[in-house]
Design a protein around this motif. Structure first.
Motif, mmCIF file in Angstrom:
data_model
loop_
_atom_site.group_PDB
_atom_site.id
_atom_site.type_symbol
_atom_site.label_atom_id
_atom_site.label_comp_id
_atom_site.label_asym_id
_atom_site.label_seq_id
_atom_site.Cartn_x
_atom_site.Cartn_y
_atom_site.Cartn_z
ATOM 1 N N GLY A 5 -9.411 8.567 -4.792
ATOM 2 C CA GLY A 5 -10.125 9.772 -4.400
ATOM 3 C C GLY A 5 -9.318 11.028 -4.632
ATOM 4 O O GLY A 5 -8.410 11.064 -5.468
ATOM 5 N N ASP A 6 -9.653 12.052 -3.866
ATOM 6 C CA ASP A 6 -9.021 13.363 -3.983
ATOM 7 C C ASP A 6 -7.548 13.239 -3.626
ATOM 8 O O ASP A 6 -7.205 12.892 -2.493
ATOM 9 N N PRO A 7 -6.641 13.537 -4.546
ATOM 10 C CA PRO A 7 -5.214 13.354 -4.251
ATOM 11 C C PRO A 7 -4.690 14.313 -3.188
ATOM 12 O O PRO A 7 -3.585 14.113 -2.683
ATOM 13 N N ALA A 8 -5.459 15.341 -2.855
ATOM 14 C CA ALA A 8 -5.045 16.234 -1.774
ATOM 15 C C ALA A 8 -5.146 15.562 -0.413
ATOM 16 O O ALA A 8 -4.533 16.021 0.555
ATOM 17 N N ASP A 9 -5.890 14.461 -0.334
ATOM 18 C CA ASP A 9 -6.017 13.684 0.906
ATOM 19 C C ASP A 9 -4.791 12.773 1.033
ATOM 20 O O ASP A 9 -4.568 11.922 0.173
ATOM 21 N N PRO A 10 -3.985 12.925 2.081
ATOM 22 C CA PRO A 10 -2.773 12.097 2.212
ATOM 23 C C PRO A 10 -3.051 10.603 2.266
ATOM 24 O O PRO A 10 -2.151 9.800 1.994
ATOM 25 N N ALA A 11 -4.280 10.210 2.592
ATOM 26 C CA ALA A 11 -4.606 8.785 2.671
ATOM 27 C C ALA A 11 -4.933 8.178 1.311
ATOM 28 O O ALA A 11 -5.059 6.960 1.190
ATOM 29 N N VAL A 12 -5.069 9.005 0.291
ATOM 30 C CA VAL A 12 -5.440 8.519 -1.037
ATOM 31 C C VAL A 12 -4.213 8.002 -1.770
ATOM 32 O O VAL A 12 -3.155 8.628 -1.767
ATOM 33 N N ASN A 13 -4.372 6.840 -2.406
ATOM 34 C CA ASN A 13 -3.289 6.234 -3.193
ATOM 35 C C ASN A 13 -3.417 6.490 -4.685
ATOM 36 O O ASN A 13 -2.413 6.566 -5.400
ATOM 37 N N ILE A 14 -4.650 6.593 -5.165
ATOM 38 C CA ILE A 14 -4.920 6.728 -6.595
ATOM 39 C C ILE A 14 -5.771 7.964 -6.823
ATOM 40 O O ILE A 14 -6.910 8.047 -6.348
ATOM 41 N N VAL A 24 4.680 24.307 -4.035
ATOM 42 C CA VAL A 24 4.866 23.569 -5.277
ATOM 43 C C VAL A 24 4.167 22.216 -5.204
ATOM 44 O O VAL A 24 3.520 21.777 -6.173
ATOM 45 N N VAL A 25 4.255 21.543 -4.064
ATOM 46 C CA VAL A 25 3.556 20.262 -3.894
ATOM 47 C C VAL A 25 2.055 20.459 -4.072
ATOM 48 O O VAL A 25 1.386 19.694 -4.792
ATOM 49 N N ALA A 26 1.504 21.478 -3.445
ATOM 50 C CA ALA A 26 0.073 21.745 -3.574
ATOM 51 C C ALA A 26 -0.310 22.041 -5.019
ATOM 52 O O ALA A 26 -1.382 21.629 -5.496
ATOM 53 N N THR A 27 0.555 22.731 -5.729
ATOM 54 C CA THR A 27 0.290 23.049 -7.133
ATOM 55 C C THR A 27 0.303 21.793 -7.987
ATOM 56 O O THR A 27 -0.564 21.605 -8.857
ATOM 57 N N LEU A 28 1.274 20.915 -7.777
ATOM 58 C CA LEU A 28 1.319 19.653 -8.520
ATOM 59 C C LEU A 28 0.080 18.812 -8.263
ATOM 60 O O LEU A 28 -0.484 18.204 -9.182
ATOM 61 N N VAL A 29 -0.368 18.766 -7.023
ATOM 62 C CA VAL A 29 -1.566 17.996 -6.678
ATOM 63 C C VAL A 29 -2.781 18.568 -7.397
ATOM 64 O O VAL A 29 -3.565 17.843 -8.021
ATOM 65 N N ALA A 30 -2.938 19.890 -7.328
ATOM 66 C CA ALA A 30 -4.122 20.525 -7.907
ATOM 67 C C ALA A 30 -4.112 20.503 -9.425
ATOM 68 O O ALA A 30 -5.155 20.326 -10.066
ATOM 69 N N GLU A 31 -2.948 20.685 -10.022
ATOM 70 C CA GLU A 31 -2.881 20.831 -11.479
ATOM 71 C C GLU A 31 -2.834 19.509 -12.215
ATOM 72 O O GLU A 31 -3.407 19.378 -13.298
ATOM 73 N N THR A 32 -2.140 18.506 -11.664
ATOM 74 C CA THR A 32 -1.910 17.257 -12.397
ATOM 75 C C THR A 32 -2.601 16.043 -11.800
ATOM 76 O O THR A 32 -2.533 14.961 -12.379
ATOM 77 N N GLY A 33 -3.248 16.187 -10.625
ATOM 78 C CA GLY A 33 -3.852 15.032 -9.982
ATOM 79 C C GLY A 33 -2.850 14.139 -9.292
ATOM 80 O O GLY A 33 -3.162 12.997 -8.944
ATOM 81 N N SER A 34 -1.634 14.636 -9.064
ATOM 82 C CA SER A 34 -0.624 13.864 -8.335
ATOM 83 C C SER A 34 -1.089 13.641 -6.904
ATOM 84 O O SER A 34 -1.665 14.542 -6.280
ATOM 85 N N THR A 35 -0.831 12.455 -6.374
ATOM 86 C CA THR A 35 -0.983 12.276 -4.940
ATOM 87 C C THR A 35 0.121 13.064 -4.241
ATOM 88 O O THR A 35 1.130 13.426 -4.857
ATOM 89 N N ARG A 36 -0.066 13.312 -2.961
ATOM 90 C CA ARG A 36 0.935 14.098 -2.236
ATOM 91 C C ARG A 36 2.293 13.396 -2.232
ATOM 92 O O ARG A 36 3.336 14.037 -2.358
ATOM 93 N N GLY A 37 2.278 12.072 -2.097
ATOM 94 C CA GLY A 37 3.540 11.337 -2.096
ATOM 95 C C GLY A 37 4.284 11.482 -3.403
ATOM 96 O O GLY A 37 5.501 11.698 -3.425
ATOM 97 N N LYS A 38 3.563 11.376 -4.521
ATOM 98 C CA LYS A 38 4.204 11.539 -5.830
ATOM 99 C C LYS A 38 4.700 12.965 -6.004
ATOM 100 O O LYS A 38 5.799 13.206 -6.527
ATOM 101 N N ALA A 39 3.917 13.944 -5.574
ATOM 102 C CA ALA A 39 4.328 15.339 -5.719
ATOM 103 C C ALA A 39 5.567 15.637 -4.879
ATOM 104 O O ALA A 39 6.487 16.335 -5.323
#
Length: 486
Positions: A317-326, A88-103
């Motif tokens: 950058g890419d929200p799938a990267d855990p180091a990305v904030n935005i 579900v976290v991966a889906t939120l990141v891919a579909e909505t541009g959520s960062t991993r922390g937000k997802a």
């Protein structure tokens, strides 16, 4: 249930089981890189009509059945969601541009919504009332409204749908959910799959993604007495007007342009830390995001300097990267809208201290200083990673600025004087206010909602859900029928 197998649902909707809809299908793409996420089914008025008919037929058995059964289903759904968390976290990141922390946070809060909704089944559902006739039982009891229509947005699709779906089901209702097609996988398919796995009876929940016409059909259906809508204030007005004309209850959780007030005695570092989180979380695409930074004139320059340093340290950058904030904004149209608001603010005299540029769906964290209260950056819900700083002279001026405009969702006040902060909070028109906190606060057990253009006073959360998703019914029962002089 460790895997939801969402890919297997391409082009389908969930309505009396998984099936092909009448409204066709739509491709969902990752807002960060445009890659395909999947194909969702789209419901039209025919699908809505069918879903409402089946829901109305299935609801009585669900609502009249044991409350413990409803509790078990919701807790089992929470277990299914927890097991599928990574997917579900991966889906939120891919579909909505959520960062991993937000997802991750969104999944955690959705789990809280399920367990809190399960607890609703243990609450008292009525009151004994006095009656003039001895031996007559007189009571007021809460009964399910029947079918609840839920229209949910794309920005926190799982949480903002679950916030209505879970308590509505717990209180014995059937639900027809219309997720936004931009986020129908995480905001629709996921919910259907976990409740299906939990043993929810067929027909009690329907997930019918679609655009405005699908939502209009849901609002208009005579079998749906309550509409729970989360979205923009403009769309909420249309929903409220349509529901009112049909004598329906509309629960409206709408937009916000939320202020943080930084008083002259504030802990500046703490205020900047809280306010930056409030403005930049999920790229500012949250209804409770901090939109207006109202700062005492004696601290304004230092505040701008420190929050600019925060903004420039954020990694885009890419929200799938855990180091990305935005990560990205949801679409290029939204990024273009944010750009226009920033440009208009600068034209109106604001100083662009940092950021202000976009690349496709990405927008750099932006700091505007000396923002005119008449500019769009002050009056509009930006829904982007923008800090708009406006100085004030004294507490009265700060309150006037905070209460300017139509919105009244959330606010924050920073001061070292606890009593002063509480007194100021009492003067601000907002549904939620946090002294020495930030504007993005939510929990499953609190009364969530806004005032003015931010909502109609409806409250999600805790026992307040009973006011939204049940009706009061008066019942009397006498051992014998009375005799009347006629």
């Amino acid at each position: 249930m460790s895997a939801l197998n969402l890919i297997s649902l391409q082009g389908l909707i969930f309505s009396d089981g998984w099936r092909v809809p009448s409204g066709g299908e739509r491709e969902v793409r990752n807002p960060a890189d445009g890659s395909p996420v999947g194909r969702i089914g789209l419901g039209d008025a025919t699908d809505v009509d069918r879903a409402c008919a089946v829901a109305a037929s299935a609801q009585p058995a669900w609502g009249l059945g044991p409350a413990t059964r409803r509790k078990q289903v919701l807790l089992a759904a929470a277990d299914a969601l927890a097991e599928a968390r990574a997917e579900v976290v991966a889906t939120l990141v891919a579909e909505t541009g959520s960062t991993r922390g937000k997802a991750e946070q969104e999944v955690t809060k959705s789990l809280d919504e399920l367990t809190a909704a399960a607890a609703l089944t243990d609450l008292p559902t009525g009151e004994l009332l006095p009656h003039d006739t001895p031996g007559t039982l007189s009571m007021a009891r809460r009964v399910p409204v029947g079918v609840v229509g839920v229209i949910a947005p794309w920005n926190a699709p799982l949480l903002l749908a679950m916030r209505s779906v879970a308590p509505a089901l717990a209180l014995g209702n059937a639900v027809v959910l219309k997720p936004d097609p931009k986020a129908a996988v995480s905001g629709g398919w996921v919910i259907a799959r976990i409740l299906e796995a939990a043993g929810l009876p067929t027909g009690v929940l329907h997930v019918v993604p679609g655009g405005p016409q699908t939502g209009e059909a849901l609002v208009a259906d005579p079998r749906v007495p309550v509409i729970s809508f989360t979205g923009s204030s403009a769309a909420g007005r249309r929903v409220g007007a349509a529901a009112g004309a049909l004598i329906k209850r509309a629960v409206l959780e709408l937009g916000g342009n939320n202020p943080v007030l930084v008083l002259d005695d504030a802990d500046l570092d703490a205020a900047v830390n809280n306010a930056a989180w409030g403005s930049f979380l999920h790229q500012g695409q949250i209804c409770m995001a901090t939109g207006r930074h109202l700062v005492h004139e004696s601290l304004a320059d230092a505040y701008v300097e420190r929050i600019t340093a925060k903004a420039e340290a954020l990694r885009v950058g890419d929200p799938a990267d855990p180091a990305v904030n935005i990560g990205p904004l949801i679409s290029e149209d939204q990024a273009g809208r944010v750009e226009k608001i920033v440009d208009e603010a600068v034209s109106a005299g604001a100083r662009l201290v940092s950021g202000g540029t976009r690349n496709g769906t990405f927008f750099t964290p932006t700091v505007l200083a000396d923002v005119d209260p008449a500019s769009l950056a002050f009056t509009e819900e930006i829904f982007g990673p923008v800090v708009a700083v406006t100085p004030f002279t004294d507490d009265d001026h700060a309150v006037a600025l905070a209460n300017a405009g139509e919105y009244g969702l959330s606010a924050a006040v920073h001061t070292r004087d606890f009593a002063r902060g509480l007194a100021l909070a009492g003067r601000i028109r907002a549904g939620m206010i946090h002294v020495n906190g930030q504007t993005i606060n939510d929990a499953a057990h609190i009364p969530m909602g806004g005032m003015g253009g931010s909502g109609n006073g409806g409250r999600h959360g805790g026992h307040w859900n009973l006011d939204e998703f049940t009706h009061w019914q008066w019942v009397t029962a006498s051992p014998t029928a009375p005799t009347y002089p006629i």
